[in-house]
Design an enzyme around this catalytic site. Structure first.
Site, PDB file in Angstrom:
ATOM      1  CB  SER B 298      -0.926  -0.068   1.227  1.00  0.00           C
ATOM      2  OG  SER B 298      -1.980   0.829   1.127  1.00  0.00           O
ATOM      3  CG  ASP B 354      -5.959  -3.803  -3.680  1.00  0.00           C
ATOM      4  OD1 ASP B 354      -6.771  -2.972  -3.211  1.00  0.00           O
ATOM      5  OD2 ASP B 354      -4.769  -3.888  -3.312  1.00  0.00           O
ATOM      6  CG  HIS B 409      -5.568  -2.612   0.133  1.00  0.00           C
ATOM      7  ND1 HIS B 409      -4.645  -2.510  -0.893  1.00  0.00           N
ATOM      8  CD2 HIS B 409      -5.146  -1.741   1.085  1.00  0.00           C
ATOM      9  CE1 HIS B 409      -3.720  -1.618  -0.575  1.00  0.00           C
ATOM     10  NE2 HIS B 409      -3.996  -1.144   0.628  1.00  0.00           N
TER      11      HIS B 409
END
Lengths: 512, 512
Positions: B298, B354, B409
């Site tokens: 991320s 995602d 995610h």
């Protein structure tokens, strides 16, 4: 929809000002959108409810940094203070403490001996939550996580001086969604029943201190109020032979049984009465004075009342008391009168802000005139019984002020308020010793200054453990903690042997 | 605004269909009956009251019993299978595995050696979440719960054969709500900084196995996508001396410092580069081959790219690779070109479902036509770099199919999918050994049949322990785990001594 959500959705924004939680600020624009769509009736209902309940919805403390203050010294001091004082010898006064005079002069100010007794019974009720298996992925969902011989040890309740003698299981033949906790697995310990409470008895030392052999029944109280509200308010069923009637949902839980089940071939009523009668017979046989004290929170308080009624009918002369916490109304006024006639003493501990003790009948009994359109369907029937110890959430400096129905109703909140109660007029006891941290076990009621996480009562990794292969697995339950319908045979066997010995001793004494 | 909220607000309802809300199905038939008697408002009240007594949990979506199936044998079998295979000796192939040829033929089908390496680096990134102190009532909120010498031991990562040499802290001079985790207390370890990652280096045994001394930088990636969406999408800032530009929020986290802080007198960039250059110098000084592998999930993946750029500029000749998971776009095409020219190799691991890897620019780059009103403000500038390993949530028989942005995610979901990936065309590897249970650590992605609770990674009683007085308290952190800005002095001292010895040896070898 949670009640708090309902309030947020229905009330004008000014009423809840800074809002209760952080989530609410996320989509204010959406709430406005919802607001405009609400019909006037809904808003009027919500407003009425608010004033009805005298809700003082203060804005919660903001997310600003917490100041150094007396809280820090509080921390240091409290952490090193024992949670209990030395126990008083209350044997001489036990009948008054047990309610023989309806606790008349003992409640305001609250007699310290009575305070300790109320907390003791409340902790017995709390145990039914703390040990309950809520894990729907567990094959033992709905049972107690420990067997009866380990329950008090596991929960740190051995200090109270009682011993569990039997577990009670309940089911219901009428459908009540969300009453049972059910495993999602095929193979489970039981598809129909839940662990619903237990019977315990005071040990010799506690018996000497409290002046009699005390049998306790603690009832678990998990139930969704929707059932009380939608179902429980309309159907009253007769109990006993007179005009007494009680709510049929409560009665169903108390009396349902089914031959095809493992744990409810006999009903909760039969299970508990068999055990209580056996214990009473046994200890009376030993020439002891015996009392029965039945406790429960919420639904558990309702079951306690039914249990007390039955015990008083079947065991004349036995002092029977109920100590309930946040319990709803159960029956009609004839039921109340019969309980009085039977000599059942009831102490209802009620927090002013808690909604549940106003049910069934929250809307119907108390604000009928405002809801004209529904008046056709109801009667003013539900009546509270006994004496009331009235608590006030706002009396405690440790509790948040925001509207929090879960927190107001939580049994740990009740026990905290009892611990701090001196009289209706006086402030929270500065020398209250019960661990304040316990309040946040399953809710979010403590002021931020205390730095206690909300809902902290939880297992490490939800019970998963890492095995020798490095895999996270759910360990099998200890064999002795697996619920078994025949698990109490050993206990009954030993009880029978003791009773035989008892009779032999009695017989021998007659002979000499 | 949280990502899920954003999605719900912007996407057509059909996209998330049956997924998210589970509360509504409880008692449809009853509600109909009530409807006729109550106005809508009263019904809403009734629904609201439903939740009042739910002491623990919401009902799971389908509360039907789970069937016996192959899952049971799966259970038994898997529980007794080690999670790892014996490690291969990959020294001869390390340059290809490190990306010197852009992983050309190694990705589809995925070479098993590369699969293990990707998982290894992913676990280093996961460690930055698992050890992070999220407790806003803790004075150490935002720090690592363990000191660097205990981190891998505490998380079971010693098996990977690396040693942490330094912790990295970051702050940001531009305001980015919800980026920092901040303590609510006055006295905290730091008001400005968060633990943002660490530098580690392979030990001798792992170095022999992988063919070079491998320096790892792992970046933590906690950020609400809202920031990327609202702030990060518009402002590009130059990096380096050419046309390369990167998103200014990421750059701010990477480069911010402030003399008045305790942990960011130097920036994250300076901290990491000082350590990496020291280690490179040291091991090169010992005549070893050295590589740098930078990983992150991320936001952490974005920081990894900035870090790689800087390392490649400052350490010519050093093989630099990035292995990122679910990382967003970071810069413009000139940035991509410069990374290429510098020889930085990037393997982006991306799950098809995602959303984060589509940001910044989820809305702007990919669905411009839907949001005509904002087209004036943007440019199509953000570009992904490097090679992509594309995963598919629907490839795994263990994962739920419902729309779940958090679950899609989650880094643990990624590691599970990597473990099961053979090729884009083939099914999930039947002999994948990574513990499937890990997927549900912080989300709800595993099918019910596995019986794994959602979000199970949690401390017992949220870290509270019962002290000798029977009070529940937050224990003080072990002194060696309290973050200290000078905590690494000992390490630096020993490193300096080793380097001196090294020089002396070199000097001695020149003399002879």
């Amino acid at each position: 929809m949670a009640l708090s959500t309902m309030i947020h959705t229905h009330l004008p924004t000014t009423l809840y000002g800074g809002a209760v939680n952080r989530i609410s600020s996320i989509s204010a624009h959406r709430r406005v959108a919802v607001d405009t769509k609400l019909n006037r009736g809904a808003r009027r209902l919500a407003e009425s409810l608010t004033s009805l309940l005298h809700l003082n919805i203060d804005p919660p403390s903001s997310r600003k940094n917490l100041q150094h203050s007396s809280w820090d010294s509080f921390d240091e001091e409290k952490h090193n203070t024992p949670t209990t004082s030395p126990k008083e010898m209350i044997a001489d006064k036990w009948r008054q403490l047990h309610g023989c005079t309806d606790w008349g002069s003992l409640l305001d100010p609250l007699h310290p001996w009575l305070r300790r007794e109320i907390v003791k019974y409340g902790e017995f009720a709390q145990a039914t939550y703390d040990a309950f298996d809520f894990d729907s992925f567990s094959e033992y969902c709905g049972s107690c996580r420990y067997n009866r011989n380990r329950l008090f040890e596991k929960l740190g309740l051995c200090k109270n001086g009682y011993k569990v003698t039997k577990y009670i299981y309940a089911m219901s033949t009428i459908e009540m969604p969300r009453w049972l906790e059910r495993s999602r697995l095929m193979d489970t310990w039981s598809k129909d029943s839940n662990w619903m409470g237990y019977v315990a008895v005071s040990d010799d030392e506690e018996t000497r201190r409290i002046g009699r052999r005390d049998i306790v029944v603690a009832w678990r109280g998990t139930v969704a109020p929707a059932e009380w509200y939608e179902d429980f308010q309309r159907d009253l069923e007769p109990i006993g032979i007179g005009d007494a009637k009680v709510e049929h949902g409560f009665l169903s839980i108390y009396t349902s049984k089914n031959e095809s089940t493992r744990y409810n071939k006999s009903s909760a009523s039969e299970q508990v009465m068999e055990e209580v009668m056996k214990l009473v017979q046994f200890y009376r046989g030993q020439g002891e004075e015996v009392s029965l004290t039945i406790t429960g929170h919420s639904l558990g308080g309702a079951l306690a009342l039914l249990n007390a009624y039955e015990a008083a009918v079947n065991l004349p002369g036995l002092p029977v008391s109920v100590i309930s916490f946040g319990a709803p109304r159960v029956g009609n006024s004839a039921f109340r009168d019969e309980l009085d006639d039977l000599g059942v003493k009831t102490l209802r501990v009620v927090a002013k802000q808690d909604l549940v003790p106003r049910m069934p009948g929250l809307v119907f009994n108390e604000s009928l005139q405002r809801f004209d359109d529904i008046t056709g369907t109801l009667e003013w029937v539900y009546t509270h019984v006994g004496a009331e110890l009235r608590l006030d959430v706002s009396s405690s400096p440790y509790l948040k002020r925001g509207f929090n129905p879960m927190g107001f109703h939580s049994l740990e909140t009740y026990l905290h308020l009892v611990d701090g109660f001196h009289s209706a007029e006086s402030a929270f006891r500065s020398d209250a010793r019960r661990d304040v941290t316990l309040v946040n076990k399953a809710c979010d009621m403590l002021v931020d200054e205390l730095r206690i996480p909300q809902g902290w009562y939880q297992l490490a990794n939800k019970g998963l453990v890492c095995n020798e292969h490095g895999r996270w697995v759910k360990p099998r339950r200890e064999p002795e903690d697996i619920p078994s319908p025949i698990g109490d045979q050993a206990h009954e066997h030993s009880l029978r042997i003791q009773m035989q010995e008892n009779y032999q001793m009695l017989y021998a004494s007659y002979q000499t």
